[in-house]
Enzyme design. Structure first.
Site, short mmCIF file in Angstrom:
data_model
loop_
_atom_site.label_atom_id
_atom_site.label_comp_id
_atom_site.label_asym_id
_atom_site.label_seq_id
_atom_site.Cartn_x
_atom_site.Cartn_y
_atom_site.Cartn_z
N ARG A 11 0.84 -1.21 0.00
CA ARG A 11 0.00 0.00 0.00
C ARG A 11 0.87 1.26 0.00
NH1 ARG A 11 -1.00 4.92 1.86
NH2 ARG A 11 -0.45 4.24 3.96
N HIS A 203 6.44 4.49 12.27
CA HIS A 203 6.38 4.47 10.79
C HIS A 203 7.39 5.50 10.29
CE1 HIS A 203 4.00 4.24 6.91
NE2 HIS A 203 4.64 5.40 6.73
N CYS A 236 8.56 9.59 -1.62
CA CYS A 236 7.97 10.64 -0.78
C CYS A 236 7.34 11.65 -1.73
CB CYS A 236 9.05 11.32 0.07
SG CYS A 236 8.43 12.72 1.02
N ASN A 245 9.82 4.06 2.24
CA ASN A 245 9.70 3.58 3.62
C ASN A 245 10.99 2.88 4.01
OD1 ASN A 245 6.73 3.26 2.37
ND2 ASN A 245 6.55 3.60 4.56
MG MG Z 1 4.10 6.51 4.81
#
Ligand code: MG
Length: 307
Positions: A11, A203, A236, A245
């Site tokens: 995702r 995260h 990003c 990530n």
């Molecule tokens: Mg994120």
């Protein structure tokens, strides 16, 4: 010690990639992640498909995924409509994001942060009542592309109010990859003081190469679940050339060598990251698939690979 890795590649990762993978390839990726040992996987996003075309096949992805004992398929939702879709599609869990930055929340979800908190309450209550686990993430907790620094007290206030609706845990997200370890340890430390019994998740994005250091700092502050993406895909949206990530295999390497258990196979994750490179047609940002595992992997010395 044990750390739970929450895989967000299908995702958060794929959403930011320019290539749109076929549904069958997404399903094959998720099955590989399960085989590697991951048990919580963010598999789709139930937001407006016009805004996120990479996730337009959310229902089809869920329909094609086999049920596995102990595996939780998480769908991102931002409102009640998203929850209804996720529920109908058969998600085991939903993930909602509330942005600490007012400007970012309005741009991303079209409502105020306050309205998102109210929506979270409704979503979490309804989800719990139908057996869906409600995950919550507070985005831009460490900095915002529009507002700059975010006051820690604002993040804590949102977190405390979200905690009232019995989430799986509270996550703080470095959405744009600006956090540094001292900040991570400080903010999670303060959150833990205020909510000593609440599980915490981190995260992190590797936009400025601080993600792995931030993972370490979060664990030192008591965080026991970490979001990561296979190969470090994700990018990003506010730094087009940036990495994504924190890579799952790179996190695994660090945790394994620190003696921290995850239940995830590093070799299978390396294989999957390499497989994913072929599917998206480009190299992924992760470092471990370039260097290899240690002490098991082949060692590259002065450019020569020795078996
Ligand atoms: Mg994120």
């Amino acid at each position: 010690m044990r750390i739970e890795l929450v895989e967000v590649g299908p995702r958060d990762g794929l959403q930011s990639e320019s290539v749109v993978l076929p549904t069958a390839t997404k399903i094959a990726l998720i099955e590989r992640l399960i085989q590697a040992g991951l048990r919580r996987i963010e598999v789709a996003s139930f937001v407006n498909p016009k805004r996120v075309p990479q996730m337009a096949d959310a229902e089809a992805v869920l329909a094609g995924l086999p049920k596995h004992e102990g595996v939780s398929y998480i769908g991102l939702v931002l409102n009640m409509k998203g929850l209804e879709r996720a529920r109908a599609a058969g998600c085991d869990a939903i993930g909602m994001a509330i942005v600490a930055s007012e400007t970012f929340n309005r741009r991303n979800q079209g409502v105020s942060t306050e309205e998102s908190i109210a929506a979270w309450r409704e979503i979490a209550n309804l989800a719990r009542s139908v057996g869906i686990a409600p995950n919550i993430t507070i985005s831009t907790a460490f900095g915002c592309p529009f507002e700059g620094e975010i006051a820690p007290d604002r993040v804590l206030d949102i977190a405390l109010r979200c905690a009232e609706s019995d989430p799986v845990e509270i996550a703080l997200a470095d959405t744009i990859g600006v956090a540094v370890p001292t900040q991570v340890e400080d903010l999670f430390g303060r959150l833990r003081e205020r909510l000593p019994a609440m599980p915490l998740r981190g995260h992190f994005h590797n936009t400025r190469n601080t993600a792995l250091a931030n993972v370490h700092a979060a664990i030192a502050a008591g965080v026991r679940a970490i979001d990561s993406s296979v190969g470090g895909i994700g990018g990003c949206p506010f730094a087009p050339a940036a990495t994504g990530n924190v890579p799952t295999e790179d996190v695994l390497y660090m945790l394994n060598r620190m003696g921290i258990e995850t239940g995830v196979s590093i070799d299978q994750m390396i294989d999957t990251a390499r497989w994913l490179e072929q599917q998206i047609g480009k190299t992924v940002p992760g470092m471990l698939i370039k260097a290899g595992n240690f002490p098991n992997g082949p060692r590259a010395i002065c450019g020569h690979v020795q078996a």
